[in-house]
Design a protein around this motif. Structure first.
Motif, PDB file in Angstrom:
ATOM      1  N   PHE A 120       0.860  -1.184   0.000  1.00  0.00           N
ATOM      2  CA  PHE A 120       0.000   0.000   0.000  1.00  0.00           C
ATOM      3  C   PHE A 120       0.892   1.229   0.000  1.00  0.00           C
ATOM      4  CE2 PHE A 120      -2.170  -3.424   2.123  1.00  0.00           C
ATOM      5  CZ  PHE A 120      -3.490  -3.333   1.720  1.00  0.00           C
ATOM      6  N   ASP A 121       0.521   2.268  -0.731  1.00  0.00           N
ATOM      7  CA  ASP A 121       1.241   3.537  -0.681  1.00  0.00           C
ATOM      8  C   ASP A 121       0.278   4.667  -1.014  1.00  0.00           C
ATOM      9  OD1 ASP A 121       3.167   5.816  -1.342  1.00  0.00           O
ATOM     10  OD2 ASP A 121       4.525   4.210  -0.739  1.00  0.00           O
ATOM     11  N   PRO A 122       0.345   5.773  -0.238  1.00  0.00           N
ATOM     12  CA  PRO A 122      -0.595   6.877  -0.457  1.00  0.00           C
ATOM     13  C   PRO A 122      -0.135   7.941  -1.452  1.00  0.00           C
ATOM     14  CG  PRO A 122       0.638   7.274   1.535  1.00  0.00           C
ATOM     15  CD  PRO A 122       1.082   5.931   1.006  1.00  0.00           C
ATOM     16  N   LEU A 123       1.145   8.008  -1.751  1.00  0.00           N
ATOM     17  CA  LEU A 123       1.667   9.084  -2.603  1.00  0.00           C
ATOM     18  C   LEU A 123       1.587   8.705  -4.075  1.00  0.00           C
ATOM     19  CD1 LEU A 123       4.881  10.117  -0.621  1.00  0.00           C
ATOM     20  CD2 LEU A 123       2.596  11.163  -0.541  1.00  0.00           C
ATOM     21  N   THR A 124       1.120   9.606  -4.896  1.00  0.00           N
ATOM     22  CA  THR A 124       0.971   9.328  -6.319  1.00  0.00           C
ATOM     23  C   THR A 124       2.283   8.864  -6.941  1.00  0.00           C
ATOM     24  OG1 THR A 124      -0.816  10.947  -6.482  1.00  0.00           O
ATOM     25  CG2 THR A 124       0.286  10.334  -8.533  1.00  0.00           C
ATOM     26  N   SER A 125       3.372   9.590  -6.734  1.00  0.00           N
ATOM     27  CA  SER A 125       4.642   9.244  -7.369  1.00  0.00           C
ATOM     28  C   SER A 125       5.229   7.945  -6.804  1.00  0.00           C
ATOM     29  CB  SER A 125       5.648  10.388  -7.228  1.00  0.00           C
ATOM     30  OG  SER A 125       5.879  10.668  -5.859  1.00  0.00           O
ATOM     31  N   ALA A 126       5.172   7.773  -5.494  1.00  0.00           N
ATOM     32  CA  ALA A 126       5.708   6.550  -4.877  1.00  0.00           C
ATOM     33  C   ALA A 126       4.875   5.338  -5.285  1.00  0.00           C
ATOM     34  CB  ALA A 126       5.741   6.698  -3.362  1.00  0.00           C
ATOM     35  N   HIS A 127       3.572   5.508  -5.384  1.00  0.00           N
ATOM     36  CA  HIS A 127       2.701   4.406  -5.793  1.00  0.00           C
ATOM     37  C   HIS A 127       3.029   3.964  -7.219  1.00  0.00           C
ATOM     38  CE1 HIS A 127      -1.056   2.390  -7.050  1.00  0.00           C
ATOM     39  NE2 HIS A 127      -1.018   1.932  -5.797  1.00  0.00           N
ATOM     40  N   ALA A 128       3.291   4.905  -8.095  1.00  0.00           N
ATOM     41  CA  ALA A 128       3.653   4.572  -9.478  1.00  0.00           C
ATOM     42  C   ALA A 128       4.963   3.777  -9.521  1.00  0.00           C
ATOM     43  CB  ALA A 128       3.769   5.845 -10.316  1.00  0.00           C
ATOM     44  N   ARG A 129       5.950   4.183  -8.720  1.00  0.00           N
ATOM     45  CA  ARG A 129       7.219   3.436  -8.652  1.00  0.00           C
ATOM     46  C   ARG A 129       6.994   2.034  -8.089  1.00  0.00           C
ATOM     47  NH1 ARG A 129       8.946   8.439  -6.736  1.00  0.00           N
ATOM     48  NH2 ARG A 129       9.061   7.645  -4.609  1.00  0.00           N
ATOM     49  N   LEU A 130       6.139   1.940  -7.091  1.00  0.00           N
ATOM     50  CA  LEU A 130       5.825   0.653  -6.477  1.00  0.00           C
ATOM     51  C   LEU A 130       5.182  -0.286  -7.504  1.00  0.00           C
ATOM     52  CD1 LEU A 130       5.692  -0.927  -3.771  1.00  0.00           C
ATOM     53  CD2 LEU A 130       3.482   0.169  -3.382  1.00  0.00           C
ATOM     54  N   ARG A 131       4.216   0.214  -8.246  1.00  0.00           N
ATOM     55  CA  ARG A 131       3.560  -0.609  -9.269  1.00  0.00           C
ATOM     56  C   ARG A 131       4.549  -1.078 -10.325  1.00  0.00           C
ATOM     57  NH1 ARG A 131      -1.026   2.273 -11.885  1.00  0.00           N
ATOM     58  NH2 ARG A 131      -1.137   0.307 -13.006  1.00  0.00           N
ATOM     59  N   LYS A 132       5.462  -0.201 -10.705  1.00  0.00           N
ATOM     60  CA  LYS A 132       6.454  -0.580 -11.710  1.00  0.00           C
ATOM     61  C   LYS A 132       7.375  -1.679 -11.169  1.00  0.00           C
ATOM     62  CE  LYS A 132       9.858   1.225 -14.878  1.00  0.00           C
ATOM     63  NZ  LYS A 132      10.582   2.353 -15.407  1.00  0.00           N
ATOM     64  N   SER A 133       7.785  -1.559  -9.908  1.00  0.00           N
ATOM     65  CA  SER A 133       8.654  -2.569  -9.301  1.00  0.00           C
ATOM     66  C   SER A 133       7.973  -3.923  -9.204  1.00  0.00           C
ATOM     67  CB  SER A 133       9.091  -2.130  -7.898  1.00  0.00           C
ATOM     68  OG  SER A 133       9.900  -0.987  -7.970  1.00  0.00           O
ATOM     69  N   ALA A 134       6.665  -3.923  -8.976  1.00  0.00           N
ATOM     70  CA  ALA A 134       5.929  -5.169  -8.756  1.00  0.00           C
ATOM     71  C   ALA A 134       5.394  -5.809 -10.035  1.00  0.00           C
ATOM     72  CB  ALA A 134       4.763  -4.906  -7.810  1.00  0.00           C
ATOM     73  N   GLN A 135       5.468  -5.130 -11.156  1.00  0.00           N
ATOM     74  CA  GLN A 135       4.762  -5.597 -12.353  1.00  0.00           C
ATOM     75  C   GLN A 135       5.212  -6.954 -12.874  1.00  0.00           C
ATOM     76  OE1 GLN A 135       5.136  -2.442 -15.182  1.00  0.00           O
ATOM     77  NE2 GLN A 135       7.219  -2.960 -15.758  1.00  0.00           N
TER      78      GLN A 135
END
Length: 188
Positions: A17-32
């Protein structure tokens, strides 16, 4: 944290889970490329379902829904807030069943910059199932309104957990004083 778990051989399911728009985008990219690493839609985790304003720190990792105190910003150059954004807010108990099986015994990592108490308030049912919890323990007030290490340890003990390990966290580079550590709690 998830990449570190994978690097030491953990092959189970990870939900982030992440609340920040930019951090969430990085998280999704790492997990893809990891089918067992699920990223929940952008959201903060707390004690009720709704919306909340989160303060964005210059270094991103010090971002919090709570106001930052001088003890933090003066010890970490670049941690002062530079912006804020609205984000949905959920209780962990509101979404856990979407990710956990009836026999799941999760390990929960809480890294919410002073908002740990509120996350615990919204995770009472999920905590009853948990084998372990890792969370930040502030030794001195770093965010306005946060609970300190002694209260959190007491709460975790009442919930059936034992403080198993302490990992080095955030220190004031000027004095060497430890300001925050990570506590790992395991079920009795």
């Amino acid at each position: 944290f998830a990449l570190d778990l994978r690097s030491v051989g953990f092959a189970g399911k990870i939900i982030s889970f992440d609340p920040l728009t930019s951090a969430h985008a990085r998280l999704r990219k790492s997990a893809q490329r990891d089918s067992k690493w699920l990223v929940h839609p952008r959201v903060a985790v707390g004690d009720h379902d709704g919306e909340i304003e989160i303060n964005i720190a210059g270094n991103s990792v010090s971002s919090s829904v709570l106001p930052m105190l001088d003890a933090h910003s003066s010890a970490e150059v670049g941690s002062a807030y530079v912006a804020s954004e609205r984000t949905p807010l959920i209780r962990l108990d509101s979404v856990a069943e979407h990710y956990l099986n009836p026999d799941s015994r999760p390990f929960i990592k809480i890294d919410t910059q002073g908002f740990e108490w509120q996350v615990l308030d919204g995770a009472t049912e999920t905590l009853e199932r948990a084998e372990g919890v890792m969370l930040e323990l502030s030794l001195v007030p770093l965010y306005d309104g946060q609970r300190l290490w002694g209260e959190i340890i007491g709460r975790m003990e009442k919930a059936g957990f034992t403080l198993w390990a302490i990992q080095k966290g955030f220190s004031d580079p000027r004095s060497g004083r430890s300001l925050q550590v990570d506590g790992i709690f395991l079920r009795h």
